[in-house]
Design an enzyme around this catalytic site. Structure first.
Site, mmCIF file in Angstrom:
data_model
loop_
_atom_site.group_PDB
_atom_site.id
_atom_site.type_symbol
_atom_site.label_atom_id
_atom_site.label_comp_id
_atom_site.label_asym_id
_atom_site.label_seq_id
_atom_site.Cartn_x
_atom_site.Cartn_y
_atom_site.Cartn_z
ATOM 1 N N HIS A 31 -59.529 -20.260 12.057
ATOM 2 C CA HIS A 31 -59.503 -18.801 11.927
ATOM 3 C C HIS A 31 -59.756 -18.298 10.503
ATOM 4 O O HIS A 31 -59.381 -17.179 10.149
ATOM 5 C CB HIS A 31 -58.171 -18.232 12.429
ATOM 6 C CG HIS A 31 -57.912 -18.503 13.891
ATOM 7 N ND1 HIS A 31 -58.703 -19.293 14.674
ATOM 8 C CD2 HIS A 31 -56.917 -18.069 14.701
ATOM 9 C CE1 HIS A 31 -58.212 -19.341 15.894
ATOM 10 N NE2 HIS A 31 -57.129 -18.612 15.950
ATOM 11 N N HIS A 66 -54.269 -13.910 26.028
ATOM 12 C CA HIS A 66 -54.421 -13.552 24.601
ATOM 13 C C HIS A 66 -55.901 -13.307 24.338
ATOM 14 O O HIS A 66 -56.749 -14.077 24.775
ATOM 15 C CB HIS A 66 -53.894 -14.730 23.778
ATOM 16 C CG HIS A 66 -53.967 -14.579 22.299
ATOM 17 N ND1 HIS A 66 -53.941 -13.371 21.639
ATOM 18 C CD2 HIS A 66 -54.037 -15.532 21.310
ATOM 19 C CE1 HIS A 66 -53.999 -13.582 20.335
ATOM 20 N NE2 HIS A 66 -54.064 -14.877 20.116
ATOM 21 N N GLU A 105 -57.515 -13.042 21.318
ATOM 22 C CA GLU A 105 -58.179 -13.586 20.125
ATOM 23 C C GLU A 105 -59.397 -14.407 20.580
ATOM 24 O O GLU A 105 -59.338 -15.126 21.592
ATOM 25 C CB GLU A 105 -57.196 -14.432 19.297
ATOM 26 C CG GLU A 105 -57.770 -14.719 17.918
ATOM 27 C CD GLU A 105 -56.732 -15.089 16.854
ATOM 28 O OE1 GLU A 105 -55.578 -15.398 17.191
ATOM 29 O OE2 GLU A 105 -57.103 -15.060 15.658
ATOM 30 N N ASP A 136 -60.816 -17.124 20.087
ATOM 31 C CA ASP A 136 -60.802 -18.555 20.450
ATOM 32 C C ASP A 136 -60.379 -18.747 21.903
ATOM 33 O O ASP A 136 -60.574 -19.825 22.470
ATOM 34 C CB ASP A 136 -59.926 -19.396 19.506
ATOM 35 C CG ASP A 136 -58.527 -18.865 19.287
ATOM 36 O OD1 ASP A 136 -58.323 -17.646 19.414
ATOM 37 O OD2 ASP A 136 -57.628 -19.671 18.990
ATOM 38 N N HIS A 188 -48.706 -14.156 18.882
ATOM 39 C CA HIS A 188 -48.709 -13.605 17.549
ATOM 40 C C HIS A 188 -49.637 -12.386 17.423
ATOM 41 O O HIS A 188 -49.884 -11.907 16.313
ATOM 42 C CB HIS A 188 -49.127 -14.691 16.540
ATOM 43 C CG HIS A 188 -50.579 -15.102 16.651
ATOM 44 N ND1 HIS A 188 -51.447 -15.014 15.592
ATOM 45 C CD2 HIS A 188 -51.315 -15.553 17.682
ATOM 46 C CE1 HIS A 188 -52.647 -15.430 15.957
ATOM 47 N NE2 HIS A 188 -52.587 -15.761 17.218
ATOM 48 N N ASP A 211 -50.785 -19.482 22.453
ATOM 49 C CA ASP A 211 -50.674 -20.110 21.130
ATOM 50 C C ASP A 211 -49.294 -20.746 20.892
ATOM 51 O O ASP A 211 -49.154 -21.619 20.031
ATOM 52 C CB ASP A 211 -50.939 -19.080 20.027
ATOM 53 C CG ASP A 211 -52.421 -18.775 19.854
ATOM 54 O OD1 ASP A 211 -53.243 -19.660 20.102
ATOM 55 O OD2 ASP A 211 -52.736 -17.634 19.471
ATOM 56 N N TYR A 241 -48.786 -25.602 12.408
ATOM 57 C CA TYR A 241 -49.292 -24.445 13.164
ATOM 58 C C TYR A 241 -48.285 -23.284 13.067
ATOM 59 O O TYR A 241 -48.636 -22.134 12.811
ATOM 60 C CB TYR A 241 -49.514 -24.854 14.628
ATOM 61 C CG TYR A 241 -50.277 -23.839 15.437
ATOM 62 C CD1 TYR A 241 -51.648 -23.971 15.630
ATOM 63 C CD2 TYR A 241 -49.640 -22.733 16.004
ATOM 64 C CE1 TYR A 241 -52.356 -23.037 16.360
ATOM 65 C CE2 TYR A 241 -50.337 -21.799 16.732
ATOM 66 C CZ TYR A 241 -51.696 -21.946 16.911
ATOM 67 O OH TYR A 241 -52.395 -21.018 17.624
ATOM 68 N N HIS A 253 -53.687 -24.790 22.583
ATOM 69 C CA HIS A 253 -54.219 -25.701 21.562
ATOM 70 C C HIS A 253 -53.423 -27.002 21.597
ATOM 71 O O HIS A 253 -52.187 -26.975 21.605
ATOM 72 C CB HIS A 253 -54.075 -25.126 20.147
ATOM 73 C CG HIS A 253 -54.818 -23.851 19.911
ATOM 74 N ND1 HIS A 253 -56.187 -23.790 19.786
ATOM 75 C CD2 HIS A 253 -54.380 -22.575 19.779
ATOM 76 C CE1 HIS A 253 -56.558 -22.542 19.570
ATOM 77 N NE2 HIS A 253 -55.484 -21.778 19.573
HETATM 78 FE FE1 FEO Z 1 -54.219 -16.484 18.497
HETATM 79 FE FE2 FEO Z 1 -55.374 -19.491 19.508
HETATM 80 O O1 FEO Z 1 -55.503 -17.689 19.076
#
Ligand code: FEO
Length: 399
Positions: A24, A79, A81, A83, A146, A165, A193, A226
């Site tokens: 990121h 989420h 974001e 990714d 987050h 996440d 992380y 992840h």
């Molecule tokens: Fe908040 Fe894995 O993106």
């Protein structure tokens, strides 16, 4: 990469990003990462999350190993974001899903990112239960964990929490489960992380852990978006999150510094001697050798952060300014701070560092320490005294 059954009729269909090193744009990921997406085969075929746009065809091929993509009925967006949502427009175009489940903030974020008001959004909340046939989905909004849109999905019939996440780690591997790789490595990456992505939202982590318990969700598998899936060591990752979110500190100091002609570096090493002589564990981290995210990986459980920079053009070195800005944003709380540095003629850096540490709500028990040009035996003795004094402060704090 082969898809993998993780529960009866639940499959990992994610992708592995072996080559990622910068996560990121702000955190190192020296072991790569995975973008985990999950496919549930039931009367309503449901995809949980997607992958970055550049991996959209990989996700497509993963899904096609199990079903025809147009057979997808539902997509859950935990989420937004990129990714996890970058491949969404492509998947929606191919699959033409009946519904896209997301939180209220998720819908707003999807509109902000993809500008498509015609997608079949269906906003869910903590009360919503969606039947897929034999299985069902419950949701828990985890705002600011987050991002404002973030949420967990839970499949009670499988005792499966899809946590986005939360509980994730940046590890690219062919293994998918937490009992297939060295646990210490997985926990270390989960900590890294947390330190770089989750730390500012620690109070929300605590509330969320409480909410999950109060909801009575019986969980035997946590599948983050992840890294490795938790099926054997849930207690370890939950305890890690409890400790990190409580900002539980160790008898440990991080000395982080930059240096021009090694005078500030000499100070750093001598301050460390003082701390170590009082049984405090020390990490000495030059910002020329350690990325700010790796320093945060150590700051996350250290009781004291001691920052050093020589004075350069009436201020601190650029890498120290970068580190302090980064650390301040991640809001570590309840730490002791201190500053030091060498100087040639004006000597502002330690004072400027102390000001930032104060703004970041660090406790600063000692005056900034500055030494003109090259340290002598006498001035190095002051560094050692500083280390000892900080050790006493740490012990007092943790007693
Ligand atoms: Fe908040 Fe894995 O993106």
């Amino acid at each position: 990469m082969a898809v993998l059954k993780i529960k009866e009729n639940v499959y990992w269909v994610g992708v592995i990003d072996w080559n990622l090193r910068n996560f990121h744009g702000y955190s190192l990921a020296d072991k790569g990462t995975t973008y985990n997406a999950y496919l549930v085969l039931d009367e309503k075929i449901t995809l949980f999350d997607t992958v970055p746009e550049k991996f959209k065809l990989d996700l497509y091929h993963q899904i096609q190993q199990l079903i025809k993509i147009e057979d997808i009925d539902y997509i859950v967006v935990n989420h937004v974001e990129p990714d996890h949502s970058g491949a969404l427009p492509f998947i929606i175009e191919k699959a033409k899903p009946e519904k896209i489940f997301c939180s209220t903030m998720g819908k707003k974020a999807l509109l902000d990112h993809y500008h498509n008001p015609n997608w079949p959004y269906e906003v869910v909340n903590n009360e919503t239960v969606i039947s897929l046939g034999k299985k069902s989905i419950k949701f828990m909004e985890t705002r600011m964990l987050h991002w404002p849109d973030s949420m967990f999905s839970f499949i009670p019939e499988d005792k499966l929490l899809i946590s986005n996440d939360g509980f994730g780690q940046n590890i690219a591997s062919t293994e998918r489960f937490d009992d297939e790789l060295e646990l210490e490595l997985i926990l270390a990456e989960a900590k890294h992380y947390y330190a770089n992505i989750i730390l500012p939202y620690s109070s929300i982590v605590q509330k969320t852990l409480e909410n999950v318990q109060n909801a009575g969700w019986d969980i035997d598998m946590i599948a983050p978006d992840h890294g490795l899936i938790w099926r054997s060591h849930l207690d370890k990752i939950i305890n890690l999150y409890k400790d990190l979110s409580a900002q539980k500190l160790k008898h440990k100091a991080v000395i982080v510094y930059d240096t021009m002609w090694q005078s500030t570096e000499k100070m750093a090493k001598t301050i460390a001697e003082g701390l170590v002589s009082q049984q405090i564990s020390v990490k000495i981290m030059s910002l020329k050798s350690y990325h700010h995210s790796d320093v945060m990986g150590e700051v996350v459980d250290a009781a004291a952060i001691i920052c050093g920079s020589p004075t350069h053009n009436n201020s601190m070195m650029p890498l120290m300014a970068d580190f302090l800005t980064y650390m301040k944003g991640l809001k570590p709380v309840g730490r002791i701070g201190a500053s030091f540095g060498s100087f040639g003629w004006s000597g502002e850096a330690p004072k400027h560092i102390a000001q930032i540490l104060e703004e970041a709500k660090f406790e600063l028990p000692l005056e900034p320490l500055k030494i003109k040009n090259v340290p002598t035996h006498e001035t190095l003795a002051k560094c050692k005294e500083m280390g000892k004094a900080l050790a006493l402060e740490i012990k007092k704090k943790l007693s």
